[in-house]
Design a protein around this motif. Structure first.
Motif: not given
Ligand code: ARG
Length: 490
Positions: A69, A202, A134, A66, A93, A89-90
């Motif tokens: 991100i 990511a 998720t 967590d 950002t 959603e991710r």
């Protein structure tokens, strides 16, 4: 290695190194090799291959899942590979590379559980998930369920094993790996996949590395390197969901290697000692300065220091750590400075600021506890205030300060464990990482506790010795060993 590298680094000079975040408690995608302490796993191999293809060196940074991100948002990392599902959603950002793995969520329950057979059966049940995943999102949609979140997926599975929850919602390959390869017996996977998900690498929004990563990944898929890595970790093509969990007999316990655990804990203890000593050192300097400011005649200075002390004593250390590690870089970036903190720097900064606040009060209290008459005595001996402080006040104050100082030091040793939240591999985090691959929470944490106990006990012995040494009664004894004979006073 832990030398001066903790100074803040300016992230401007575009390096040939990619700093890639990962949460290495997600086997077989990312985990720590118990023997060598190295990062291993499907994601790790893939990312290394991508780096090689793109002509970049890859440096892995371990962080809580967590925290990845936020770290990408504040551009503390160049990328993150951590079995992270590409979600809408991710994507608002952060950016994602093209998908590199097909996965999905599955429900795990106790082997003897006949009540839960599908997602619908989870209603009203107790579910464990990993924070920020998720799986956590999915569990939140179950009607009337009590969801508990854990820092790592293995902790959630552990909770199920301990019988404190009825089910775990987690990525299928990871739960499967835990059942077959790790020491996780008595758990099964039920029903069909809840979701179909794709993992992506990511990236910070607008990252300039996206093209290079996508090109390299495409190339690896083309030339068969990807398939090789896949086969190596999954011994097959993408996994099919089995009716029941494979016989656990084959995966008989990787077991807990005590020698290895001991070595890991020592490594962690060393980091803990470094953190403690550095933070106490800087905290002492800072605390002394603040203590003098607190008794200085300059009112605004006093006020400022009072606010500082109250803030750091009145807010949780954990919040301060998050503020400094995740918050400050973002704040600076907002102001147009491209600065990012190294972890050791952030941890030492937060711990020192915190400990300085406490030490300031202890030092101030100690100095002010010395009778006014002592100042007058100094004056009558023609000493100036600095001399009086040095020869008369401080030696006496120091004796009174010593016991609370020792307490503070011991508290600090324990508080360094909070640095684990920013992924610092100190003693506690070493324990967490071991638990993540062995599922032996009790033994490992007990061992961790014992190591802390040894350190705090040693510290307390040292402080006791110092107290005894500072005690004038003991001192006269050592100076004059001959028996004290009563002497008539004049
Ligand atoms: N695929 C899930 C997600 O993206 C879980 C990933 C967890 N990864 C990890 N390294 N713990 O939410």
């Amino acid at each position: 290695m832990l030398g001066l590298g903790f100074l803040p680094s300016l992230a401007q000079d575009a390096p040939a190194v990619w700093e890639v975040g990962t949460e290495p408690a997600f086997p077989p995608f990312e985990m720590k090799d118990e023997a060598t302490g190295d990062l291993i796993g499907f994601d790790i191999d893939l990312m290394k291959a991508i780096g090689a293809a793109a002509g970049r060196e890859v440096k892995f940074i371990s962080l809580p899942f967590d925290g990845l991100i936020p770290a990408l948002q504040s551009k503390t990392l160049d990328a993150a590979i951590s079995g992270m599902t590409i979600t809408a959603e991710r994507a608002q950002t952060i950016d994602f590379s093209r998908p590199y793995f097909k996965a999905g969520l599955a429900i795990a329950v106790k082997e003897d559980d006949e009540a839960i057979k599908s997602f619908e059966d989870l209603a009203g049940k107790r579910i464990a998930v990993q924070i920020g995943t998720t799986g956590a999102d999915q569990a939140a949609q179950v009607e009337g369920a009590t969801v508990s979140t854990f820092d790592a997926a293995p902790l959630a599975l552990q909770e199920l094993l301990n019988g404190r929850v009825d089910a775990v919602v987690n990525d299928l390959p990871v739960t499967l790996f835990a059942i077959t390869e790790a020491n996780l017996q008595g758990i099964k996977i039920i029903g069909e996949l809840l979701t179909e998900e794709y993992y992506g690498i990511a990236l910070p929004q607008g990252s300039e590395d996206a093209a290079a990563i996508n090109t390299a990944l495409g190339q690896l898929i083309q030339d068969g390197t990807y398939a090789d890595i896949y086969r190596q970790w999954f011994q097959a093509d993408p996994p099919e969901l089995p009716e029941v969990a494979p016989a656990l007999s084959s995966g008989t316990a990787t077991g807990l290697n005590w020698a290895q655990l001991f070595r890991n804990l020592l490594r962690g203890a060393w980091v803990t000692i470094i953190l403690t000593v550095l933070s106490f050192f800087f905290g002492l300097i800072g605390g002394a300065l603040v203590a003098f400011a607190l008794i200085s005649p300059v009112k605004p200075l006093r006020l400022l220091c009072r606010i500082y002390v109250d803030f750091f004593r009145g807010t949780p250390m954990l919040v301060q750590l998050f503020m400094i590690y995740f918050g400050l870089p973002a704040l600076f970036q907002g102001l147009g400075f491209d600065i990012s903190f190294n972890r050791l720097f952030a941890a030492v900064l937060a711990l020192s600021l915190n400990v300085a606040a406490y030490l300031a009060e202890i030092l101030r209290g100690g100095i002010q506890s010395i009778d006014r008459g002592q100042w007058e005595a100094g004056e009558s001996l023609a000493m100036n205030p600095i001399e009086t402080m040095r020869y008369v006040i401080f030696p006496q104050a120091f004796r009174r300060i010593l016991p609370p100082l020792g307490n503070e030091f011991i508290t600090l040793i324990k508080d360094t464990s909070l640095a684990a939240v920013i992924g610092f591999e100190e003693l506690f985090r070493q324990g967490q990482l071991t638990v993540a691959t062995t599922y032996r929470a009790f033994e490992v944490y007990l061992a961790v506790a014992v190591v802390y106990l040894v350190m705090t006990s040693l510290a307390s012995i040292v402080f006791k010795r110092m107290e005894a040494y500072m005690d004038p009664i003991n001192r006269t004894k050592t100076v004059k060993p001959e028996p004290i004979t009563p002497v008539a006073s004049t």
